[in-house]
Design a protein around this motif. Structure first.
Motif, PDB file in Angstrom:
ATOM      1  N   ALA A 128     -17.223  37.672 -23.071  1.00 38.04           N
ATOM      2  CA  ALA A 128     -17.585  37.624 -24.130  1.00 38.04           C
ATOM      3  C   ALA A 128     -17.414  35.766 -24.275  1.00 38.04           C
ATOM      4  N   ARG A 129     -18.902  34.694 -24.744  1.00 34.40           N
ATOM      5  CA  ARG A 129     -18.576  33.418 -25.568  1.00 34.40           C
ATOM      6  C   ARG A 129     -18.980  33.132 -26.398  1.00 34.40           C
ATOM      7  N   TRP A 130     -18.443  32.156 -27.335  1.00 37.58           N
ATOM      8  CA  TRP A 130     -18.619  31.678 -28.755  1.00 37.58           C
ATOM      9  C   TRP A 130     -18.655  30.734 -28.316  1.00 37.58           C
ATOM     10  N   ILE A 186     -15.163  28.539 -27.414  1.00 36.56           N
ATOM     11  CA  ILE A 186     -13.572  28.496 -28.010  1.00 36.56           C
ATOM     12  C   ILE A 186     -13.359  29.881 -26.626  1.00 36.56           C
ATOM     13  N   SER A 187     -12.334  30.280 -25.458  1.00 34.30           N
ATOM     14  CA  SER A 187     -12.205  31.117 -25.007  1.00 34.30           C
ATOM     15  C   SER A 187     -12.305  32.126 -25.727  1.00 34.30           C
ATOM     16  N   PRO A 188     -12.339  33.289 -24.509  1.00 37.96           N
ATOM     17  CA  PRO A 188     -12.298  34.442 -25.320  1.00 37.96           C
ATOM     18  C   PRO A 188     -10.867  35.223 -24.816  1.00 37.96           C
ATOM     19  N   ALA A 189     -10.061  34.868 -24.803  1.00 31.13           N
ATOM     20  CA  ALA A 189      -8.296  34.864 -24.531  1.00 31.13           C
ATOM     21  C   ALA A 189      -7.904  34.281 -25.898  1.00 31.13           C
ATOM     22  N   ASN A 220     -15.821  44.764 -20.951  1.00 31.48           N
ATOM     23  CA  ASN A 220     -14.134  45.287 -21.126  1.00 31.48           C
ATOM     24  C   ASN A 220     -14.068  45.489 -22.885  1.00 31.48           C
ATOM     25  N   VAL A 221     -13.395  47.191 -22.305  1.00 32.47           N
ATOM     26  CA  VAL A 221     -12.891  47.359 -23.947  1.00 32.47           C
ATOM     27  C   VAL A 221     -11.459  47.339 -24.932  1.00 32.47           C
ATOM     28  N   SER A 222     -11.344  46.838 -25.728  1.00 31.86           N
ATOM     29  CA  SER A 222     -10.222  46.522 -26.351  1.00 31.86           C
ATOM     30  C   SER A 222      -9.375  48.382 -26.461  1.00 31.86           C
ATOM     31  N   LEU A 257      -8.922  49.976 -14.599  1.00 28.22           N
ATOM     32  CA  LEU A 257      -7.679  49.620 -15.227  1.00 28.22           C
ATOM     33  C   LEU A 257      -8.236  48.194 -14.154  1.00 28.22           C
ATOM     34  N   ASP A 258      -8.120  47.309 -15.326  1.00 26.88           N
ATOM     35  CA  ASP A 258      -8.479  45.818 -15.691  1.00 26.88           C
ATOM     36  C   ASP A 258      -6.711  45.147 -15.936  1.00 26.88           C
ATOM     37  N   ASP A 259      -6.770  43.873 -14.929  1.00 24.49           N
ATOM     38  CA  ASP A 259      -5.421  43.499 -15.320  1.00 24.49           C
ATOM     39  C   ASP A 259      -4.100  43.717 -14.746  1.00 24.49           C
ATOM     40  N   PHE A 260      -4.742  44.642 -13.367  1.00 27.69           N
ATOM     41  CA  PHE A 260      -3.532  45.230 -13.090  1.00 27.69           C
ATOM     42  C   PHE A 260      -2.430  44.824 -12.182  1.00 27.69           C
ATOM     43  N   ASP A 317      -4.758  41.643 -10.607  1.00 31.03           N
ATOM     44  CA  ASP A 317      -4.939  40.942 -12.069  1.00 31.03           C
ATOM     45  C   ASP A 317      -4.668  39.476 -10.791  1.00 31.03           C
ATOM     46  N   ARG A 318      -5.744  38.215 -11.899  1.00 28.56           N
ATOM     47  CA  ARG A 318      -5.413  36.758 -11.403  1.00 28.56           C
ATOM     48  C   ARG A 318      -3.910  36.068 -10.904  1.00 28.56           C
ATOM     49  N   SER A 319      -3.199  35.827 -11.665  1.00 25.74           N
ATOM     50  CA  SER A 319      -1.859  35.960 -11.352  1.00 25.74           C
ATOM     51  C   SER A 319      -1.394  36.428 -10.203  1.00 25.74           C
ATOM     52  N   GLU A 347      -9.543  39.674  -8.301  1.00 29.31           N
ATOM     53  CA  GLU A 347     -10.466  38.589  -9.852  1.00 29.31           C
ATOM     54  C   GLU A 347      -9.137  37.347  -9.690  1.00 29.31           C
ATOM     55  N   GLY A 348     -10.170  36.434  -9.694  1.00 31.16           N
ATOM     56  CA  GLY A 348     -10.060  34.834  -9.829  1.00 31.16           C
ATOM     57  C   GLY A 348      -9.845  34.491  -8.025  1.00 31.16           C
ATOM     58  N   VAL A 349     -10.195  35.026  -7.990  1.00 31.79           N
ATOM     59  CA  VAL A 349     -10.670  34.336  -6.513  1.00 31.79           C
ATOM     60  C   VAL A 349     -10.797  33.586  -6.207  1.00 31.79           C
ATOM     61  N   GLU A 350     -10.240  32.040  -6.187  1.00 29.36           N
ATOM     62  CA  GLU A 350     -11.061  31.131  -6.062  1.00 29.36           C
ATOM     63  C   GLU A 350     -10.772  29.782  -4.358  1.00 29.36           C
ATOM     64  N   THR A 351     -10.886  30.552  -4.038  1.00 22.67           N
ATOM     65  CA  THR A 351     -10.472  29.760  -2.224  1.00 22.67           C
ATOM     66  C   THR A 351     -11.269  30.896  -1.370  1.00 22.67           C
TER      67      THR A 351
HETATM   68  P1  C2E Z   1     -11.214  39.166 -17.905  1.00 24.36           P
HETATM   69  O1  C2E Z   1     -12.020  40.777 -18.727  1.00 24.36           O
HETATM   70  O2  C2E Z   1      -9.914  39.185 -17.066  1.00 24.36           O
HETATM   71  O3  C2E Z   1     -11.803  38.798 -17.492  1.00 24.36           O
HETATM   72  C1  C2E Z   1     -11.711  37.626 -16.054  1.00 24.36           C
HETATM   73  C2  C2E Z   1     -10.875  36.564 -16.948  1.00 24.36           C
HETATM   74  O4  C2E Z   1     -10.847  35.764 -16.447  1.00 24.36           O
HETATM   75  C3  C2E Z   1     -12.159  35.934 -17.555  1.00 24.36           C
HETATM   76  O5  C2E Z   1     -11.772  34.720 -18.573  1.00 24.36           O
HETATM   77  C4  C2E Z   1     -13.227  34.949 -16.630  1.00 24.36           C
HETATM   78  O6  C2E Z   1     -13.772  34.034 -17.212  1.00 24.36           O
HETATM   79  C5  C2E Z   1     -11.401  34.145 -15.754  1.00 24.36           C
HETATM   80  N1  C2E Z   1     -11.673  33.883 -14.508  1.00 24.36           N
HETATM   81  C6  C2E Z   1     -12.548  34.404 -13.204  1.00 24.36           C
HETATM   82  N2  C2E Z   1     -12.971  34.253 -12.549  1.00 24.36           N
HETATM   83  C7  C2E Z   1     -11.762  33.522 -12.334  1.00 24.36           C
HETATM   84  C8  C2E Z   1     -10.834  32.184 -12.133  1.00 24.36           C
HETATM   85  O7  C2E Z   1     -11.427  31.770 -10.179  1.00 24.36           O
HETATM   86  N3  C2E Z   1      -9.933  31.205 -11.765  1.00 24.36           N
HETATM   87  C9  C2E Z   1      -9.948  31.192 -13.288  1.00 24.36           C
HETATM   88  N4  C2E Z   1      -8.575  30.749 -13.902  1.00 24.36           N
HETATM   89  N5  C2E Z   1     -10.738  32.001 -13.823  1.00 24.36           N
HETATM   90  C10 C2E Z   1     -11.296  32.987 -13.345  1.00 24.36           C
HETATM   91  P2  C2E Z   1     -13.013  34.429 -20.007  1.00 24.36           P
HETATM   92  O8  C2E Z   1     -14.049  34.883 -20.208  1.00 24.36           O
HETATM   93  O9  C2E Z   1     -11.796  33.398 -20.446  1.00 24.36           O
HETATM   94  O10 C2E Z   1     -12.079  35.974 -19.908  1.00 24.36           O
HETATM   95  C11 C2E Z   1     -10.373  36.400 -20.841  1.00 24.36           C
HETATM   96  C12 C2E Z   1     -10.145  37.783 -21.038  1.00 24.36           C
HETATM   97  O11 C2E Z   1     -11.516  38.405 -22.527  1.00 24.36           O
HETATM   98  C13 C2E Z   1     -10.808  38.831 -20.435  1.00 24.36           C
HETATM   99  O12 C2E Z   1      -9.977  38.526 -19.506  1.00 24.36           O
HETATM  100  C14 C2E Z   1     -10.573  40.105 -21.008  1.00 24.36           C
HETATM  101  O13 C2E Z   1      -9.281  40.028 -21.456  1.00 24.36           O
HETATM  102  C15 C2E Z   1     -11.132  39.043 -22.440  1.00 24.36           C
HETATM  103  N6  C2E Z   1     -12.655  39.274 -23.099  1.00 24.36           N
HETATM  104  C16 C2E Z   1     -13.602  38.476 -22.245  1.00 24.36           C
HETATM  105  N7  C2E Z   1     -15.200  39.462 -22.823  1.00 24.36           N
HETATM  106  C17 C2E Z   1     -14.724  40.231 -23.394  1.00 24.36           C
HETATM  107  C18 C2E Z   1     -15.146  41.215 -24.405  1.00 24.36           C
HETATM  108  O14 C2E Z   1     -16.526  41.001 -24.440  1.00 24.36           O
HETATM  109  N8  C2E Z   1     -14.407  42.391 -24.541  1.00 24.36           N
HETATM  110  C19 C2E Z   1     -13.254  42.496 -24.745  1.00 24.36           C
HETATM  111  N9  C2E Z   1     -12.849  43.537 -24.942  1.00 24.36           N
HETATM  112  N10 C2E Z   1     -12.206  41.429 -23.712  1.00 24.36           N
HETATM  113  C20 C2E Z   1     -13.114  40.614 -23.142  1.00 24.36           C
END
Ligand code: C2E
Ligand code: MG
Ligand code: MG
Length: 738
Positions: free
Chosen positions: A516-518, A526-529, A567-569, A628-631, A652-654, A686-690
């Motif tokens: 989601a983008r706003w 603004i970040s979805p976080a 993504n489902v909350s 399963l996200d953020d595992f 998870d990216r961490s 997820e979060g693969v940068e290199t």
């Molecule tokens: P997530 O589901 O774990 O989404 C992945 C987040 O990691 C996304 O951030 C994405 O932009 C970011 N990301 C992807 N690749 C990289 C990378 O290589 N490096 C870094 N530093 N970041 C990377 P984003 O878009 O800011 O979303 C943050 C969180 O917001 C998401 O984490 C997800 O939990 C939530 N989110 C976003 N959109 C939605 C949505 O439509 N519905 C729900 N329920 N949650 C959402």
């Protein structure tokens, strides 16, 4: 201690007694007055009776004294035989007199007789003092009288009787003495002397006289006393006076006592009735007092109920507000500080949901007791609703407030033994310290500050306390503003989607994650976080989730061959009708669930409740796959993997970021990958940068990846472009290869 009823009934009893006393007094007074009046009435009857008796006697003598023949036989010449027969015998016998005298013109007795015999010649002159009064009076009348000249032409009477009577003592006895002047009646005989004879009669007031009086006037116990008798008790008396005035005797008798008779007859019943009335007055008064006390008590109860919480007996919000205002007013009058503490139980909802409301109530009561136990008498503990409490400490400094907050947190975190078993809750406490300079802020603001601090304590991980700081306020205000903006954005379709590609080992696109983008009108992106948790907090997550899903579903129709991850909350998963809603969106958009992957977090599975299980089953049955996200960031991951039908885990990216630098991180990722393959689950990083991260992952067996190395999230049109260009994600390829 005297009971109030007793305290009250004493004066009331006295009042009753006084009433009875007054009534008795009034009755006695009335009866005395009635008796007195009856006596006066008797006395006047007797007085008038004596006068009437005198007149009667005078009248009975008159024919013998106004008589031509008596003028002739007693005056002009004295005929002793005639006198004896016509005067003596007649008056002594017929009229019942006791003494008769005939006096000549010089008031010398020429005839003296008593009943049965003549009186000795000197009798009259011896007792002349007793007759002088009447004689003088008659002679005075005689002098005023016109002399008779002869018979009247009409033959009528020429004289009317000239008589005077008086009560006199003769010897020691009382007599009614009457002197009557002898006069012609028709004037056929005229007196020769200028002074006519006088007939004197005397009637003794003897027993017969008294009997006659007593019979005539119904007088009881009548007595005659010589002279002026001293009063005997309550006897009625009439003084019997001589013509000249002195009292010669006293007649007394026992007067009737109608008042006393009335008292005897009616007094007791009246007393009983009045006594009864007085008693009922007392009883009634005591009863009404009791009822009044009851009313006061129930009013007090009602007031208490209106100001206190029914479950805990603590002050309710209304009383809390008043006490807080009061404390602030007090603070404004002195130098110092006070504190308001906002308290919220952590995990109360979980206890309520899993053990039922009665357990929830029990827990609230228990915690209320602990809070009260820690506060001083001058401090107010209030329950503001649900699991929300507050404490007002009207006189406390910041360190005291911190100590109190710490004690409260500690007390709330102690295990709670409920009938259903032991539970652990804990609480978050927000402390607002207010000093006298700020005392004007008002109760609402003071309470709000405590609330803000309490939310911060919750944010910081619960089971702790946090002091209010002005910056928090700014953050909170910003958050409120953002909430409004988000609401508007959702209503106006201001939230859109970007898609981040997911690639396989060859850099070929295998899926996209919808993010989601706003773009905020003033703040920019603004970040979805930030805004997703905000939406969760303020009840907008369902609307947001629906919009995201609708768009992602719609877009997925263009992108055959790849999965669209949505993504489902966690909150949405707990919604009862979530699966139906999703089914509805499938129909609406015409998307195929086979092309959709739902990303859930461990948080969604945490409750392990019926609804979540059912929802997941239904979604799986519809054909969705689950990731399963953020595992790795969550809890006991393995158990969830076993319990739920998960298809894929997203590392998870961490864990990915430190890859290469950190041997431990590598080992961890390797074990996750091993776990996935052991459980036959797909795995993606997820979060693969290199490129190094990518290669390392590949060497561990995790070929699929998502991250900036390949692509950030891109517009849907960009996804279209990638797909129509054959599905290679360029950057990734270039970097991977370059
Ligand atoms: P997530 O589901 O774990 O989404 C992945 C987040 O990691 C996304 O951030 C994405 O932009 C970011 N990301 C992807 N690749 C990289 C990378 O290589 N490096 C870094 N530093 N970041 C990377 P984003 O878009 O800011 O979303 C943050 C969180 O917001 C998401 O984490 C997800 O939990 C939530 N989110 C976003 N959109 C939605 C949505 O439509 N519905 C729900 N329920 N949650 C959402
Ligand atoms: Mg995600
Ligand atoms: Mg993630």
């Amino acid at each position: 201690m005297t009971r109030p009823e007793t305290r009250l009934s004493m004066p009331l009893a006295a009042l009753g007694l006084a009433m009875v006393g007054i009534l008795v007094g009034v009755l006695l007074l009335i009866s005395a007055r009635v008796d007195h009046n009856a006596m006066l009435h008797d006395q006047s009857l007797v007085e008038r009776g004596l006068v009437a008796k005198t007149r009667d006697l005078e009248r009975s003598i008159a024919p013998q004294t106004v008589w031509d023949e008596a003028v002739d036989r007693l005056g002009n010449r004295y005929d002793p035989v005639w006198a004896r027969e016509n005067i003596g015998a007649y008056l002594l016998g017929q009229s019942g007199f006791d003494l008769i005298f005939v006096l000549d013109g010089r008031d010398q007795a020429i005839f003296s007789q008593k009943v049965g015999s003549d009186l000795e010649p000197g009798y009259f002159s011896r007792h002349s003092a007793s007759f002088n009064g009447v004689l003088k009076a008659v002679r005075d009348l005689e002098r005023l009288k016109k002399p008779v000249q002869g018979p009247r032409p009409d033959g009528g009477l020429v004289s009317s009787p000239l008589q005077q009577s008086s009560f006199e003592l003769i010897g020691s006895e009382t007599y009614l003495v009457t002197a009557s002047l002898v006069q012609p009646d028709f004037g056929r005989v005229l007196p020769r002397d200028s002074k006519a004879p006088i007939i004197v009669t005397a009637l003794r007031l003897d027993a017969a006289f008294l009997l006659a009086m007593s019979n005539r006037f119904l007088l009881a116990g009548i007595h005659l006393h010589p002279g002026e008798a001293t009063p005997q008790g309550q006897d009625a008396r009439v003084a019997i006076r001589s013509l000249e005035g002195p009292v010669v005797a006293t007649l007394d008798w026992t007067p009737p006592r109608p008042g006393q008779a009335l008292l005897r007859k009616a007094g007791l019943p009246i007393l009983l009735v009045v006594g009864g009335l007085a008693a009922s007055v007392v009883v009634f008064a005591v009863r009404s007092r009791r009822i009044a006390r009851g009313l006061v008590a129930s009013e007090a109860r009602a007031t208490h109920m209106a100001r206190h919480d029914a479950l805990t007996g603590l002050a309710n919000r209304s009383l809390f507000d008043d006490r807080l205002s009061e404390a602030l007013r007090g603070l404004s009058r002195r130098r110092g500080t006070m504190a308001v503490l906002g308290i919220d139980l952590d995990r109360f909802k979980a206890v309520n949901d899993s053990h039922g409301h009665s357990a929830g109530d029990e827990l609230i009561r228990l915690m209320a007791g602990r809070l009260t136990g820690l506060c001083r008498a001058n401090e107010t503990v209030a329950r503001l609703g649900g699991d929300e409490f507050a404490v007002i400490a009207p006189n406390i400094d910041p360190s005291g407030a911190a100590a109190l907050a710490e004690r409260l947190v500690k007390a709330l975190s102690e295990p709670a033994d409920l009938s259903c078993g032991q539970v652990f809750v804990g609480g978050s406490v927000g402390v607002a310290v207010i000093d006298s300079a700020e005392a004007h802020i008002g109760a609402a603001e003071a309470a709000r500050r405590a609330d803000v601090a309490m939310y911060r304590a919750k944010e910081q991980g619960r089971n702790r306390y946090c002091f209010f700081e002005v910056e928090m306020d700014a953050a909170l205000k910003a958050r409120r503003g953002l909430e409004l903006d988000l609401r508007r954005a959702l209503a106006e379709g201001g939230v859109h989607l970007a898609y981040q590609p997911q690639v396989d080992a060859r850099g070929q696109i295998i899926g996209v994650e919808a993010l989601a983008r706003w773009i905020h009108p003033t703040r920019g992106e603004i970040s979805p976080a930030i805004f997703v948790p905000l939406a969760e907090d303020c009840g907008l997550i369902e609307a947001l989730g629906r919009q995201v899903m609708r768009r992602a579903f719609a877009d997925s129709r263009r992108w055959s061959g790849i999965k669209v991850a949505v993504n489902v909350s966690a909150l949405q998963m707990r919604q009862d009708d979530y699966a139906s809603e999703v089914a509805g969106l499938l129909i609406e958009t015409g998307a195929s669930p086979r092309n959709i992957e739902l990303e859930i977090t461990e948080g969604a599975l945490l409750g392990d409740d019926e609804t979540t299980h059912l929802t997941i089953e239904r979604l799986r049955a519809m054909g969705f796959s689950l990731a399963l996200d953020d595992f790795g960031t969550g809890y006991s991951s393995l158990s969830y993997l076993r319990r739920y039908p998960i298809d894929k885990i997203k590392i998870d990216r961490s864990f990915i970021t430190p890859l290469g630098d950190d041997a431990e991180a590598s080992a961890l990722v390797a074990s996750i990958v091993g776990l996935a393959s052991a459980l036959n689950l797909a795995v993606i990083a997820e979060g693969v940068e290199t490129d190094q991260q990518r290669r390392q992952l590949q060497s561990m067996g995790c070929a699929d990846a998502q991250g900036y190395l390949f692509s950030a999230a891109i517009a849907p049109e960009a996804v279209d472009a990638i797909l129509s260009a054959g599905g290679q994600v360029n950057a990734a390829v270039s970097r991977a290869t370059g």
